[in-house]
Write a protein that holds these residues in place. Structure first.
Motif, short mmCIF file in Angstrom:
data_model
loop_
_atom_site.label_atom_id
_atom_site.label_comp_id
_atom_site.label_asym_id
_atom_site.label_seq_id
_atom_site.Cartn_x
_atom_site.Cartn_y
_atom_site.Cartn_z
N MET A 2 0.82 -1.20 0.00
CA MET A 2 0.00 0.00 0.00
C MET A 2 0.86 1.27 0.00
SD MET A 2 -3.04 1.10 2.62
CE MET A 2 -2.05 1.40 4.06
N PHE A 3 2.00 1.23 0.68
CA PHE A 3 2.86 2.41 0.79
C PHE A 3 4.01 2.39 -0.21
CE2 PHE A 3 1.03 1.95 5.07
CZ PHE A 3 0.38 3.17 5.16
N THR A 4 4.18 1.32 -0.97
CA THR A 4 5.32 1.21 -1.87
C THR A 4 4.87 1.06 -3.32
OG1 THR A 4 5.48 -1.17 -1.41
CG2 THR A 4 6.84 0.29 -0.07
N SER A 5 4.86 -0.15 -3.82
CA SER A 5 4.57 -0.36 -5.25
C SER A 5 3.17 0.07 -5.66
CB SER A 5 4.83 -1.81 -5.63
OG SER A 5 4.05 -2.69 -4.86
N SER A 6 2.17 -0.19 -4.84
CA SER A 6 0.80 0.22 -5.19
C SER A 6 0.65 1.73 -5.18
CB SER A 6 -0.21 -0.42 -4.24
OG SER A 6 -0.22 -1.82 -4.41
N ALA A 7 1.30 2.40 -4.23
CA ALA A 7 1.25 3.87 -4.18
C ALA A 7 1.93 4.47 -5.41
CB ALA A 7 1.90 4.37 -2.91
N ALA A 8 3.06 3.90 -5.81
CA ALA A 8 3.73 4.39 -7.02
C ALA A 8 2.87 4.17 -8.25
CB ALA A 8 5.08 3.69 -7.17
N THR A 11 0.12 6.72 -8.68
CA THR A 11 0.55 8.06 -9.10
C THR A 11 1.32 8.02 -10.42
OG1 THR A 11 2.57 7.91 -7.77
CG2 THR A 11 0.63 8.90 -6.72
N PHE A 12 1.22 6.90 -11.13
CA PHE A 12 1.89 6.73 -12.43
C PHE A 12 3.40 6.93 -12.35
CE2 PHE A 12 -2.43 8.31 -13.17
CZ PHE A 12 -2.96 7.24 -13.87
N SER A 13 4.01 6.60 -11.20
CA SER A 13 5.45 6.78 -11.05
C SER A 13 6.17 5.46 -10.77
CB SER A 13 5.74 7.80 -9.94
OG SER A 13 5.23 7.35 -8.69
N GLU A 14 5.56 4.34 -11.14
CA GLU A 14 6.15 3.03 -10.84
C GLU A 14 7.47 2.80 -11.56
OE1 GLU A 14 3.04 2.19 -14.08
OE2 GLU A 14 3.23 3.50 -12.35
N GLY A 18 8.66 3.05 -5.80
CA GLY A 18 7.81 1.94 -5.38
C GLY A 18 8.52 0.67 -5.02
N SER A 19 9.79 0.54 -5.40
CA SER A 19 10.57 -0.64 -5.03
C SER A 19 12.04 -0.25 -4.98
CB SER A 19 10.36 -1.77 -6.04
OG SER A 19 10.76 -1.37 -7.33
N ILE A 20 12.82 -1.06 -4.30
CA ILE A 20 14.25 -0.78 -4.19
C ILE A 20 14.97 -1.50 -5.32
CG2 ILE A 20 16.28 -0.94 -2.70
CD1 ILE A 20 14.32 -1.03 -0.33
N GLU A 21 15.30 -0.74 -6.35
CA GLU A 21 15.96 -1.27 -7.53
C GLU A 21 16.95 -0.23 -8.05
OE1 GLU A 21 13.39 -3.04 -10.57
OE2 GLU A 21 11.74 -2.70 -9.16
N LYS A 22 17.95 -0.70 -8.77
CA LYS A 22 18.91 0.19 -9.39
C LYS A 22 18.17 1.16 -10.30
CE LYS A 22 23.23 0.22 -11.89
NZ LYS A 22 24.28 -0.58 -12.50
N LYS A 24 16.13 3.51 -9.46
CA LYS A 24 14.90 4.07 -8.88
C LYS A 24 15.26 4.95 -7.69
CE LYS A 24 11.38 0.81 -10.27
NZ LYS A 24 10.23 0.04 -9.78
N LYS A 25 14.43 5.95 -7.46
CA LYS A 25 14.61 6.82 -6.31
C LYS A 25 14.15 6.07 -5.06
CE LYS A 25 13.87 10.98 -8.96
NZ LYS A 25 13.06 12.18 -9.14
N ALA A 26 14.90 6.22 -3.99
CA ALA A 26 14.56 5.48 -2.78
C ALA A 26 14.37 6.43 -1.60
CB ALA A 26 15.66 4.48 -2.45
N ASP A 27 13.31 6.24 -0.86
CA ASP A 27 13.08 6.91 0.42
C ASP A 27 12.92 5.79 1.43
OD1 ASP A 27 13.00 9.31 -0.93
OD2 ASP A 27 10.84 9.58 -0.73
N LEU A 28 13.89 5.63 2.31
CA LEU A 28 13.79 4.57 3.30
C LEU A 28 14.62 4.88 4.52
CD1 LEU A 28 16.44 2.27 3.16
CD2 LEU A 28 15.58 2.37 0.84
N THR A 29 14.31 4.19 5.58
CA THR A 29 15.03 4.32 6.83
C THR A 29 15.57 2.95 7.21
OG1 THR A 29 13.57 6.10 7.54
CG2 THR A 29 14.83 5.01 9.26
#
Length: 67
Positions: A2-8, A11-14, A18-22, A24-29
């Motif tokens: 809900m907060f990662t891939s589905s949210a991306a 918003t048409f930004s998948e 939305g996932s941790i991949e080379k 891709k932009k990442a926001d994480l803690t």
């Protein structure tokens, strides 16, 4: 999801979020231990090791990683 891939996807930004991949932009803690395995009374003692925003380290408990 809900907060990662589905949210991306919503918003048409998948392609960039939305996932941790080379590339891709990442926001994480990154925490110093698994919060799901911690006893409820010890969650307040969990430390943040690193915060990443848009793929860049913006906070590191080990400040040498920022250099």
């Amino acid at each position: 999801k809900m907060f990662t891939s589905s949210a991306a996807y919503a918003t048409f930004s998948e392609s960039e979020r939305g996932s941790i991949e080379k590339s891709k932009k990442a926001d994480l803690t990154v925490l110093d231990r698994d919060i799901q395995e911690a006893a409820p009374e010890s969650i307040k003692d969990i430390c943040v090791d690193m915060t990443i925003r848009d793929g860049r380290i913006v906070y590191s408990r080990n400040r040498e990683e920022l250099l």
